[in-house]
Write an enzyme that holds these catalytic residues in place. Structure first.
Site, PDB file in Angstrom:
ATOM      1  N   TYR A 149      37.178  41.586  47.198  1.00 36.33           N
ATOM      2  CA  TYR A 149      36.239  41.482  48.345  1.00 36.33           C
ATOM      3  C   TYR A 149      35.023  41.764  48.037  1.00 36.33           C
ATOM      4  CZ  TYR A 149      40.774  40.851  51.410  1.00 36.33           C
ATOM      5  OH  TYR A 149      41.977  40.460  51.860  1.00 36.33           O
ATOM      6  N   LYS A 274      39.459  32.421  45.743  1.00 35.52           N
ATOM      7  CA  LYS A 274      40.754  32.279  46.936  1.00 35.52           C
ATOM      8  C   LYS A 274      40.180  32.099  48.303  1.00 35.52           C
ATOM      9  CE  LYS A 274      44.797  34.757  48.113  1.00 35.52           C
ATOM     10  NZ  LYS A 274      44.537  35.070  49.594  1.00 35.52           N
TER      11      LYS A 274
END
Length: 400
Positions: A149, A274
């Site tokens: 992230y 993603k």
């Protein structure tokens, strides 16, 4: 499931223990996990955002795809092997990154990584895993993938990427569909989120006590209970409520395409984005030269009401399939679903809840058994659609 998207209260009265090998499907493992996990943890794995419309679409749209049965073709030899990002693997399957997955069983990510390694498929470790990178490295013998992230603190990011590089992680899965966390009603109802302080902690403790097997295996013997990769950022404030507060304040909502330059400066292996659902975003990813994308709506856990991945996948694969590797996740519950996604244009699939439930239901053995079930189901689907290799699976096996 109750009409409001939460589990009906009577489901939590089930205390029976089910042996992992009695599971005949991933849905069986879901039932076992529900009986073994504290409510707050099961709801976290099982739930989606808002009214869970996209969560249901992921499953329903995939199940609605009909396969074209063919007969009297030699299917005596079926080969499930493939190659992703230059690495051969036994099946076109990888274990997706799942936050807090290590709480499903004692040091859970290590157990899952070992099962994936034994099955010859990739395991992807989440940024917000319970087990840190070095622990998973110590418990395995082959490289695994790492999921990232984007955090505001770039120095922290550099340190984390350096750890992943030093560990030999073979691919970086960059999750981009979480600039802000989605609103997950089940987490509030269960007490996982929105319940700070002593009262919230006691609510979770009481749920854990109601699951003594989990409390002994994970609560007592599974320590330490902190998110290994982000523990340095959390410091002493390492409770679940601290993590959710940190997550809401530290994910970088300003991240853009140009941040790929930062990643390339810190990472020299394959980069996979993603969270792609739109054709234009897929084309931009191809223009930016990434190695792959994952068509994903975060398992229905972020923006509710978006299309299922089964619906989003075909036009994306048509637009960019020759320029990069297209993977997919969302709603995959069986080997038949894997074959469906391959026929829609994916080169491989990421399993999420399937392995989280199998881990909770049976640890490493449960994940290994779930993967054997997937493999057997894939072989049946391929045999009865007259396909003997992964490369031969295309849309001609689908009923239009």
């Amino acid at each position: 499931m109750a009409g409001n998207g939460s589990i009906a209260p009577q489901a939590w009265d089930r205390q029976e223990e089910v042996r992992p090998m009695k599971a005949a499907s991933t849905l069986d493992y879901r039932d076992i996990a529900r009986a073994r996990l504290p409510r707050f943890l099961f709801e976290y794995y099982d739930g989606g955002s808002y009214a869970e419309v996209t969560l249901r679409r992921n499953i329903a749209d995939l199940e609605a795809i009909a396969l074209r049965q063919r007969v009297l073709t030699d299917v005596s030899t079926i080969n499930l092997s493939t190659t992703l990002f230059g690495q051969p693997q036994a099946m076109p399957i990888a274990l997706a990154p799942i936050g807090l997955a290590g709480l499903g069983a004692r040091r859970g990510e290590v157990q899952a990584a070992r099962a994936a390694e034994a099955a010859g498929i990739p395991f992807c470790l989440s940024t917000v895993s319970a087990c840190p990178i070095d622990e998973v490295v110590a418990g395995t013998t082959k490289p695994f993938w790492f999921q990232l992230y984007m955090i505001r603190d770039r120095a922290f990011m550099r340190d984390l990427l350096a750890k992943a590089r030093a560990a030999g992680c073979s691919a970086l899965i960059f999750t981009v569909d979480m600039p802000v966390p989605g609103s997950r009603y089940r987490d509030y109802r269960s007490g996982l989120a929105g319940a700070p302080g002593f009262a919230g902690n006691m609510r979770r403790v009481m749920q854990a006590v109601a699951r003594p097997r989990w409390a002994w295996d994970v609560g007592v013997h599974g320590r330490p209970h902190h998110l290994g990769n982000v523990a340095p950022a959390l410091g002493k404030n390492s409770g679940l409520e601290d993590f959710f507060a940190w997550m809401g304040g530290n994910f970088d909502a300003s991240v853009g395409w140009d941040d790929l330059d930062f990643l390339r400066s810190e990472w020299d292996g394959p980069i996979v984005i993603k969270g792609i659902l739109d054709v234009e975003d897929a084309r931009e990813a191809a223009r930016r030269g990434v190695d792959g994308i994952v068509v994903s709506n975060h398992g229905g856990r972020q923006l509710d009401g978006v299309p299922s991945t089964a619906v989003a996948l075909p036009p994306i694969a048509d637009a960019v399939g020759d320029a990069l590797t297209v993977l997919v996740d969302g709603g995959i519950r069986s080997g038949l679903d894997v074959v469906r996604m391959l026929a829609l244009g994916a080169k491989g699939v990421l399993l999420g809840r399937a392995w989280a439930f199998a881990l909770a239901g049976g640890g490493q053995k449960g994940v290994a058994h779930m993967l054997r079930l997937m493999e057997a189901e894939m072989r049946v689907a391929m045999a009865l659609t007259a396909r003997t290799s992964i490369a031969a699976i295309d849309r001609s096996i689908l009923v239009r």
